[in-house]
Scaffold this motif. Sequence first.
Motif, PDB file in Angstrom:
ATOM      1  N   LEU A  28       8.684  13.356 -16.432  1.00 49.23           N
ATOM      2  CA  LEU A  28       8.951  12.103 -15.578  1.00 49.23           C
ATOM      3  C   LEU A  28       7.791  11.370 -15.561  1.00 49.23           C
ATOM      4  N   THR A  29       6.615  12.057 -15.490  1.00 50.49           N
ATOM      5  CA  THR A  29       5.302  11.410 -15.504  1.00 50.49           C
ATOM      6  C   THR A  29       4.855  10.651 -16.935  1.00 50.49           C
ATOM      7  N   HIS A  30       5.450  11.434 -17.905  1.00 54.31           N
ATOM      8  CA  HIS A  30       5.063  10.956 -18.898  1.00 54.31           C
ATOM      9  C   HIS A  30       5.353   9.346 -19.571  1.00 54.31           C
ATOM     10  N   ASN A  31       6.456   8.864 -18.697  1.00 60.35           N
ATOM     11  CA  ASN A  31       6.570   7.453 -18.717  1.00 60.35           C
ATOM     12  C   ASN A  31       5.547   6.633 -18.076  1.00 60.35           C
ATOM     13  N   ILE A  32       5.170   7.157 -16.921  1.00 60.60           N
ATOM     14  CA  ILE A  32       4.321   6.525 -15.961  1.00 60.60           C
ATOM     15  C   ILE A  32       2.889   6.514 -16.821  1.00 60.60           C
ATOM     16  N   LYS A  33       2.604   7.496 -17.536  1.00 59.25           N
ATOM     17  CA  LYS A  33       1.161   7.549 -18.075  1.00 59.25           C
ATOM     18  C   LYS A  33       1.176   6.942 -19.445  1.00 59.25           C
ATOM     19  N   LYS A  34       2.115   6.175 -19.854  1.00 58.39           N
ATOM     20  CA  LYS A  34       2.159   5.416 -20.894  1.00 58.39           C
ATOM     21  C   LYS A  34       1.801   4.005 -20.403  1.00 58.39           C
ATOM     22  N   MET A  35       1.781   3.691 -19.353  1.00 62.89           N
ATOM     23  CA  MET A  35       1.493   2.355 -18.738  1.00 62.89           C
ATOM     24  C   MET A  35       0.210   1.995 -18.629  1.00 62.89           C
ATOM     25  N   LYS A  36      -0.357   1.107 -19.491  1.00 66.58           N
ATOM     26  CA  LYS A  36      -1.689   0.477 -19.269  1.00 66.58           C
ATOM     27  C   LYS A  36      -1.773  -0.760 -18.531  1.00 66.58           C
ATOM     28  N   VAL A  37      -3.226  -1.007 -18.020  1.00 64.07           N
ATOM     29  CA  VAL A  37      -3.533  -2.038 -17.391  1.00 64.07           C
ATOM     30  C   VAL A  37      -3.481  -3.296 -18.352  1.00 64.07           C
ATOM     31  N   SER A  38      -3.644  -2.978 -19.609  1.00 61.93           N
ATOM     32  CA  SER A  38      -3.296  -4.192 -20.558  1.00 61.93           C
ATOM     33  C   SER A  38      -1.991  -4.954 -20.379  1.00 61.93           C
ATOM     34  N   GLU A  39      -0.999  -4.171 -19.801  1.00 65.23           N
ATOM     35  CA  GLU A  39       0.534  -4.997 -19.949  1.00 65.23           C
ATOM     36  C   GLU A  39       0.743  -5.425 -18.477  1.00 65.23           C
ATOM     37  N   HIS A  40      -0.111  -5.059 -17.544  1.00 63.32           N
ATOM     38  CA  HIS A  40       0.315  -5.162 -16.161  1.00 63.32           C
ATOM     39  C   HIS A  40      -0.800  -6.026 -15.385  1.00 63.32           C
ATOM     40  N   PHE A  41      -1.577  -6.658 -16.039  1.00 62.52           N
ATOM     41  CA  PHE A  41      -2.704  -7.309 -15.246  1.00 62.52           C
ATOM     42  C   PHE A  41      -2.322  -8.761 -15.052  1.00 62.52           C
ATOM     43  N   SER A  42      -2.875  -9.404 -14.211  1.00 61.28           N
ATOM     44  CA  SER A  42      -2.752 -11.117 -14.017  1.00 61.28           C
ATOM     45  C   SER A  42      -4.128 -11.798 -14.273  1.00 61.28           C
ATOM     46  N   THR A  80       0.821  -1.209   0.007  1.00 62.59           N
ATOM     47  CA  THR A  80      -0.184   0.130   0.009  1.00 62.59           C
ATOM     48  C   THR A  80       0.938   1.208  -0.065  1.00 62.59           C
ATOM     49  N   ASN A  81       2.054   1.344   0.879  1.00 70.61           N
ATOM     50  CA  ASN A  81       2.933   2.419   0.848  1.00 70.61           C
ATOM     51  C   ASN A  81       3.442   2.578  -0.683  1.00 70.61           C
ATOM     52  N   ILE A  82       3.949   1.391  -1.415  1.00 72.83           N
ATOM     53  CA  ILE A  82       4.605   1.443  -2.488  1.00 72.83           C
ATOM     54  C   ILE A  82       3.535   2.105  -3.559  1.00 72.83           C
ATOM     55  N   THR A  83       2.167   1.500  -3.693  1.00 71.10           N
ATOM     56  CA  THR A  83       1.166   1.926  -4.514  1.00 71.10           C
ATOM     57  C   THR A  83       1.076   3.537  -4.227  1.00 71.10           C
ATOM     58  N   ARG A  84       1.021   3.870  -3.070  1.00 66.57           N
ATOM     59  CA  ARG A  84       0.675   5.563  -2.728  1.00 66.57           C
ATOM     60  C   ARG A  84       1.879   6.265  -3.347  1.00 66.57           C
ATOM     61  N   ALA A  85       3.116   5.732  -2.974  1.00 69.36           N
ATOM     62  CA  ALA A  85       4.138   6.629  -3.671  1.00 69.36           C
ATOM     63  C   ALA A  85       4.152   6.361  -5.270  1.00 69.36           C
ATOM     64  N   PHE A  86       3.697   5.376  -5.806  1.00 64.95           N
ATOM     65  CA  PHE A  86       3.459   5.464  -7.178  1.00 64.95           C
ATOM     66  C   PHE A  86       2.718   6.731  -7.692  1.00 64.95           C
ATOM     67  N   VAL A  87       1.474   6.739  -6.959  1.00 59.32           N
ATOM     68  CA  VAL A  87       0.484   7.615  -7.340  1.00 59.32           C
ATOM     69  C   VAL A  87       1.247   8.937  -6.944  1.00 59.32           C
ATOM     70  N   GLU A  88       1.775   9.318  -5.915  1.00 59.31           N
ATOM     71  CA  GLU A  88       2.464  10.432  -5.763  1.00 59.31           C
ATOM     72  C   GLU A  88       3.478  10.988  -6.673  1.00 59.31           C
ATOM     73  N   LEU A  89       4.069  10.119  -7.383  1.00 55.34           N
ATOM     74  CA  LEU A  89       5.186  10.559  -8.581  1.00 55.34           C
ATOM     75  C   LEU A  89       4.244  11.478  -9.454  1.00 55.34           C
ATOM     76  N   VAL A  90       2.997  10.904  -9.681  1.00 54.35           N
ATOM     77  CA  VAL A  90       2.523  11.737 -10.755  1.00 54.35           C
ATOM     78  C   VAL A  90       1.623  12.994 -10.226  1.00 54.35           C
ATOM     79  N   LYS A  91       1.154  12.918  -9.054  1.00 48.40           N
ATOM     80  CA  LYS A  91       0.530  13.982  -8.461  1.00 48.40           C
ATOM     81  C   LYS A  91       1.596  15.070  -8.345  1.00 48.40           C
ATOM     82  N   GLU A  92       2.480  14.827  -8.242  1.00 46.87           N
ATOM     83  CA  GLU A  92       3.727  16.079  -7.892  1.00 46.87           C
ATOM     84  C   GLU A  92       3.854  16.814  -9.226  1.00 46.87           C
ATOM     85  N   ASP A  93       3.230  16.286 -10.324  1.00 47.78           N
ATOM     86  CA  ASP A  93       3.522  16.890 -11.419  1.00 47.78           C
ATOM     87  C   ASP A  93       3.066  18.372 -11.614  1.00 47.78           C
TER      88      ASP A  93
END
Lengths: 157, 157
Positions: free
Chosen positions: B18-32, A144-157
């Motif tokens: 920085l966030t440009h790369n993160i915003k390229k990540m889609k569910v389709s490449e990361h789901f189980s 959960t901490n990692i997922t929140r950090a991932f979200v923050e990476l973009v929110k800092e934009d």
Amino acid sequence: ARPRVGYFYTGKTRNELLTHNIKKMKVSEHFSVPVVVNEHVSVYDAITTMFLEDVGTLFVVDEASRLQGVLSRKDLLRASLGQQSLQEVPVHIIMTRMPMIKVCKKDELLIDVANKLIENQIDALPVINEKNDGLEVIGRVTKTNITRAFVELVKED
Amino acid sequence: ARPRVGYFYTGKTRNELLTHNIKKMKVSEHFSVPVVVNEHVSVYDAITTMFLEDVGTLFVVDEASRLQGVLSRKDLLRASLGQQSLQEVPVHIIMTRMPMIKVCKKDELLIDVANKLIENQIDALPVINEKNDGLEVIGRVTKTNITRAFVELVKED
């Protein structure tokens, strides 16, 4: 600070820039409060504590507050399939014990902790201080901490 | 492609880059792969399925394979505190039901799913296709997928 728009020189590739920001993230800014139980409490009481405190991982400590074990929801769920009454089984029977426990320290990089969670297929790590008589638990880092950090990476934009 | 080093013009601030790369990540490449159970199976059998398939979330479907509910480890653990035998309680009694279930689609951004997981305090979302007669479950996205994506951001460097 005024955002710098357009041309800028960094000597870095775009990906290096991204990871530069991630490699600044430390455990110390992203950990949560740890919830601990004594090794003699029952599995039933541990499950109750998990719900009261709303956490997915408990740390088991001895009388001197030193880390002895870890209890995940998975460990407790496995125990609940057993024949024995959950009130009668103490947690030290089912917990993951030292030295099998993966730990981390406050000054570690969050990305290294994320790596440990994935490699060891676990949900959380205790944040510890090394003491003469064992490990003092001062926090927890979870997915959960990692997922929140991932979200923050973009929110800092 | 040759990495672009040094000066480059993008019309973006550093953080936007920085966030440009993160915003390229889609569910389709990361789901189980999703693991589903029928709404009439017992809580005991659901817990067993969770261990056999090594997942933390099960999706409950009807005879037509349409999404009816979600079962987390937390839901099953809560049920195990009850007085009733786990073999006697069917999962539809304890599951989170439609329309309370948060879902996502294959073409959504991973960062938006991460946001939903944090905001709703849940561990996983089903990836769904909308059909005339309901929702078909085609995958799951968990905090583990997000943590793995976070790790990959740096490994691609």
